[in-house]
Structure formats: C-alpha cells, structure tokens
Scaffold this motif. Structure first.
Motif, PDB file in Angstrom:
ATOM      1  N   GLU A   1       2.175  15.813  -3.664  1.00 39.51           N
ATOM      2  CA  GLU A   1       1.773  14.772  -4.611  1.00 39.51           C
ATOM      3  C   GLU A   1       2.818  13.662  -4.670  1.00 39.51           C
ATOM      4  N   ARG A   2       4.070  14.018  -4.637  1.00 39.45           N
ATOM      5  CA  ARG A   2       5.111  12.996  -4.629  1.00 39.45           C
ATOM      6  C   ARG A   2       5.025  12.157  -3.359  1.00 39.45           C
ATOM      7  N   ALA A   3       4.757  12.818  -2.219  1.00 40.97           N
ATOM      8  CA  ALA A   3       4.621  12.084  -0.955  1.00 40.97           C
ATOM      9  C   ALA A   3       3.474  11.089  -1.027  1.00 40.97           C
ATOM     10  N   LYS A   4       2.379  11.495  -1.625  1.00 37.41           N
ATOM     11  CA  LYS A   4       1.223  10.616  -1.755  1.00 37.41           C
ATOM     12  C   LYS A   4       1.568   9.367  -2.562  1.00 37.41           C
ATOM     13  N   ASN A   5       2.250   9.555  -3.668  1.00 40.93           N
ATOM     14  CA  ASN A   5       2.635   8.428  -4.511  1.00 40.93           C
ATOM     15  C   ASN A   5       3.681   7.546  -3.839  1.00 40.93           C
ATOM     16  N   LEU A   6       4.631   8.164  -3.145  1.00 40.64           N
ATOM     17  CA  LEU A   6       5.645   7.380  -2.441  1.00 40.64           C
ATOM     18  C   LEU A   6       5.018   6.503  -1.357  1.00 40.64           C
ATOM     19  N   ALA A   7       4.035   7.061  -0.638  1.00 40.02           N
ATOM     20  CA  ALA A   7       3.371   6.275   0.406  1.00 40.02           C
ATOM     21  C   ALA A   7       2.653   5.073  -0.187  1.00 40.02           C
ATOM     22  N   ARG A   8       2.000   5.264  -1.317  1.00 41.50           N
ATOM     23  CA  ARG A   8       1.286   4.147  -1.945  1.00 41.50           C
ATOM     24  C   ARG A   8       2.254   3.140  -2.564  1.00 41.50           C
ATOM     25  N   LEU A   9       3.357   3.633  -3.086  1.00 43.02           N
ATOM     26  CA  LEU A   9       4.386   2.705  -3.561  1.00 43.02           C
ATOM     27  C   LEU A   9       4.926   1.893  -2.387  1.00 43.02           C
ATOM     28  N   GLY A  10       5.094   2.549  -1.237  1.00 43.61           N
ATOM     29  CA  GLY A  10       5.510   1.821  -0.038  1.00 43.61           C
ATOM     30  C   GLY A  10       4.531   0.720   0.321  1.00 43.61           C
ATOM     31  N   ASP A  11       3.228   0.963   0.141  1.00 45.41           N
ATOM     32  CA  ASP A  11       2.220  -0.064   0.425  1.00 45.41           C
ATOM     33  C   ASP A  11       2.422  -1.287  -0.455  1.00 45.41           C
TER      34      ASP A  11
ATOM     35  N   VAL B   1       7.401  11.128   4.270  1.00 43.38           N
ATOM     36  CA  VAL B   1       7.248  12.038   5.412  1.00 43.38           C
ATOM     37  C   VAL B   1       8.265  13.173   5.381  1.00 43.38           C
ATOM     38  N   GLU B   2       9.357  12.991   4.672  1.00 42.76           N
ATOM     39  CA  GLU B   2      10.291  14.105   4.478  1.00 42.76           C
ATOM     40  C   GLU B   2       9.669  15.178   3.591  1.00 42.76           C
ATOM     41  N   LEU B   3       8.942  14.724   2.575  1.00 41.58           N
ATOM     42  CA  LEU B   3       8.306  15.665   1.652  1.00 41.58           C
ATOM     43  C   LEU B   3       7.069  16.307   2.262  1.00 41.58           C
ATOM     44  N   PHE B   4       6.319  15.502   3.043  1.00 43.83           N
ATOM     45  CA  PHE B   4       5.084  15.997   3.654  1.00 43.83           C
ATOM     46  C   PHE B   4       5.014  15.442   5.071  1.00 43.83           C
ATOM     47  N   GLU B   5       5.503  16.224   5.998  1.00 40.31           N
ATOM     48  CA  GLU B   5       5.679  15.757   7.375  1.00 40.31           C
ATOM     49  C   GLU B   5       4.361  15.387   8.051  1.00 40.31           C
ATOM     50  N   GLN B   6       3.245  15.965   7.584  1.00 42.23           N
ATOM     51  CA  GLN B   6       1.952  15.729   8.226  1.00 42.23           C
ATOM     52  C   GLN B   6       1.244  14.479   7.699  1.00 42.23           C
ATOM     53  N   HIS B   7       1.944  13.651   6.979  1.00 45.72           N
ATOM     54  CA  HIS B   7       1.350  12.443   6.396  1.00 45.72           C
ATOM     55  C   HIS B   7       1.257  11.362   7.473  1.00 45.72           C
ATOM     56  N   GLY B   8       0.196  11.415   8.245  1.00 49.48           N
ATOM     57  CA  GLY B   8       0.060  10.504   9.381  1.00 49.48           C
ATOM     58  C   GLY B   8       0.047   9.043   9.001  1.00 49.48           C
ATOM     59  N   GLU B   9      -0.602   8.718   7.900  1.00 48.50           N
ATOM     60  CA  GLU B   9      -0.674   7.309   7.490  1.00 48.50           C
ATOM     61  C   GLU B   9       0.714   6.774   7.142  1.00 48.50           C
ATOM     62  N   ALA B  10       1.533   7.603   6.502  1.00 52.00           N
ATOM     63  CA  ALA B  10       2.886   7.160   6.154  1.00 52.00           C
ATOM     64  C   ALA B  10       3.718   6.909   7.408  1.00 52.00           C
ATOM     65  N   TRP B  11       3.556   7.756   8.435  1.00 51.11           N
ATOM     66  CA  TRP B  11       4.258   7.511   9.701  1.00 51.11           C
ATOM     67  C   TRP B  11       3.818   6.186  10.310  1.00 51.11           C
ATOM     68  N   SER B  12       2.507   5.918  10.265  1.00 49.27           N
ATOM     69  CA  SER B  12       1.988   4.673  10.828  1.00 49.27           C
ATOM     70  C   SER B  12       2.539   3.452  10.091  1.00 49.27           C
ATOM     71  N   LYS B  13       2.560   3.526   8.758  1.00 53.44           N
ATOM     72  CA  LYS B  13       3.091   2.405   7.965  1.00 53.44           C
ATOM     73  C   LYS B  13       4.592   2.254   8.191  1.00 53.44           C
ATOM     74  N   LEU B  14       5.289   3.374   8.329  1.00 51.80           N
ATOM     75  CA  LEU B  14       6.728   3.298   8.619  1.00 51.80           C
ATOM     76  C   LEU B  14       6.966   2.577   9.935  1.00 51.80           C
ATOM     77  N   ALA B  15       6.155   2.867  10.937  1.00 52.75           N
ATOM     78  CA  ALA B  15       6.301   2.187  12.224  1.00 52.75           C
ATOM     79  C   ALA B  15       6.108   0.679  12.076  1.00 52.75           C
ATOM     80  N   ARG B  16       5.142   0.290  11.266  1.00 53.53           N
ATOM     81  CA  ARG B  16       4.890  -1.135  11.048  1.00 53.53           C
ATOM     82  C   ARG B  16       6.110  -1.812  10.409  1.00 53.53           C
ATOM     83  N   VAL B  17       6.695  -1.142   9.424  1.00 53.66           N
ATOM     84  CA  VAL B  17       7.875  -1.697   8.760  1.00 53.66           C
ATOM     85  C   VAL B  17       9.033  -1.804   9.742  1.00 53.66           C
ATOM     86  N   LEU B  18       9.235  -0.767  10.547  1.00 52.87           N
ATOM     87  CA  LEU B  18      10.350  -0.778  11.505  1.00 52.87           C
ATOM     88  C   LEU B  18      10.180  -1.879  12.542  1.00 52.87           C
TER      89      LEU B  18
END
Length: 283
Positions: free
Chosen positions: A207-217, A236-253
C-alpha cells in the motif's frame, strides 16, 4: 486519465478484501476497521404465551450465508460471492445488508454499473441499520470512480473521510481524483496523508508503494524530477514487482540525463511484464 483508472483496480488496489472481523478494509490495512458482528436479535414471544427461560432474550438464528459470502469475498471468489448474495437478496428483497453484499461482489467483479444501485441504496440507509452501513459510501465512491463519475466519487469519498479521517484508502482515492482533475497541490497532500497513516501500520508495504508511485506521478507532472525519482525508487524497494513504477522511474532518469540507469529500470519493467504474461492462466 482513463488509463489511470484501468491501471489501479480497486485498489484497488489497490487490493484485497478483508471482510469478517476486519471487513473494512478491503485490501488495505486501514486505520478505521469495521468489525462485522451481527447484532443479536431477540426472539419474539407470542402474545399471551408464557416464555420459557430458553426463549427469553435468545438470539434469532444467524443465517450462515453471511459468513460464506464474507469468506468468498475475502478469498477473491467474486462470482461465487455474487451467487450467494443474490440468493440472499431473493429471499429477503428488503434487506439492505444483503443488497450491500451483492453490490460489493458485483463491484469487486468489475461490474460497476450493476453494482451502483445496490451501493447507493446501502449508502442511503441509516448508519446503524447494518454493521457495514457507515462504510458503504466508501465502496460507492470507488464504484462511481470506475464509472468515470469523478464528481460523484469525490462527494462519496469526502463524506467517508469526514467520518473516518484516518482511513488511508479514502485519502488515496481523493488523491487520485485530485490528480485527474489537475488539482496537484491537493493531490500531493492526500497522498502524503495516506502515507502518514500507513506508516503507523504493520504489513502495509504494498500500500505504501502504491501511494509513493502516485505521489511520484504528481511530482513528475510538476517537473520535480529528483523528488519523483526518490518516490519511484522507494516504491520499487517496497514492492519490487511494481512494473509501472519502474517504467516511470526510467522516464525520470531519461530526463535527468542518466540513460544507462534508465535502461536498467526499463529492463526490470520488461522482465516483470514477461513474467506476468507467462503466469497468466490459459484460456
């Protein structure tokens, strides 16, 4: 914005129903749980008939189907839960609680249009009419959200937040709606509030990973790239299988001028997608 709704199933999560003794919260470790205890009903004694000691104040038999439908919902067996709840509605058409469970089963089965009327009726019932009644408006909010009624969803979630201000999933929902309505300052505040509430709970990493990803958005849309990177990395540290967060992280990088790191993040997202496709059951 339609994609956002598709990506986050009621949470839909983000999500998992915990009915039974901790029914309200459906998939989440909430700060405001609802104990599902069926109030004892006193057996009615016939007029003028002396009551035996066994009859006075004895509770009416509890329909065992209540526990059956709760267990089915808890285990994600939504079609079976619908069948049980529908039978209860047929037997007792005026029972708002039975209708609530049918609406909930339909909603969790992503048949939001069919669920709407049942959840609206449950929400309109007095708060003390059945154990789950105070929280029916929360599920009505998600139902309206998935039907694209953001204004109606906002009203429902605001009502629930006013009554239960420590329930993280309602704060998350209000954050999603604010994001879709381009109210980014409010959206950030809602996600941060949800994270604050989740920080007080055990076993809420996903749940924290979900909120962190949306805060990142939210931060990404505001071009606050270093902060967005931090949110996605924590997700992704909290929930490694969060594919959307990995994709958004790549965009930021990419935008930060770190193509190798971006490529690594995309590789992780691709591996998750491939694994998910492999694990899908055959038709």
């Amino acid at each position: 914005m339609q994609g956002l709704r598709a990506q986050w199933p009621a949470a839909l999560g983000g999500l998992i129903i915990c009915v039974g003794a901790t029914f309200f919260e459906v998939s989440h470790a909430a700060g405001a749980h609802l104990a599902v205890q069926v109030p004892a009903e006193v057996g009615r004694v016939g007029a003028g008939v002396p009551a035996s000691p066994e009859t006075i104040g004895s509770p009416a038999p509890v329909d065992p189907r209540w526990e059956v439908v709760r267990k089915l919902l808890r285990s994600g067996q939504y079609p079976a839960a619908e069948s049980v709840a529908r039978a209860m509605v047929k037997d007792r058409p005026s029972d708002v609680r039975a209708g609530f469970y049918l609406g909930l089963a339909l909603h969790k089965g992503k048949r939001h249009g069919e669920a709407l009327a049942y959840l609206e009726r449950a929400t309109a019932a007095p708060a003390d009419s059945f154990p789950e009644a105070p929280h029916a408006v929360h599920y009505l909010g998600w139902c309206r959200y998935y039907l694209g009624d953001l204004a109606g969803a906002r009203v429902a979630f605001t009502t629930h937040a006013n009554a239960f201000p420590t329930y993280d999933d309602t704060q998350f929902a209000l954050g999603l709606i604010a994001y879709e309505e381009d109210r980014l300052v409010e959206s950030e505040a809602y996600f941060r509030r949800a994270l604050e509430l989740l920080g007080q709970q055990q076993g809420a990493a996903r749940e924290r990973a979900k909120n962190l990803a949306r805060l990142g958005d939210v931060l990404l849309r505001q071009d606050r790239l270093p902060e967005a990177e931090q949110c996605y990395r924590r997700a992704v540290e909290l929930f490694e299988q969060h594919g959307e967060a990995w994709s958004k992280l790549a965009r930021v990088l990419d935008r930060l001028g770190r193509p190798e790191d971006a490529a690594n993040a995309r590789a992780r997202q691709a591996a998750i997608k491939a694994r998910t496709e492999t694990e899908k059951p055959s038709p």
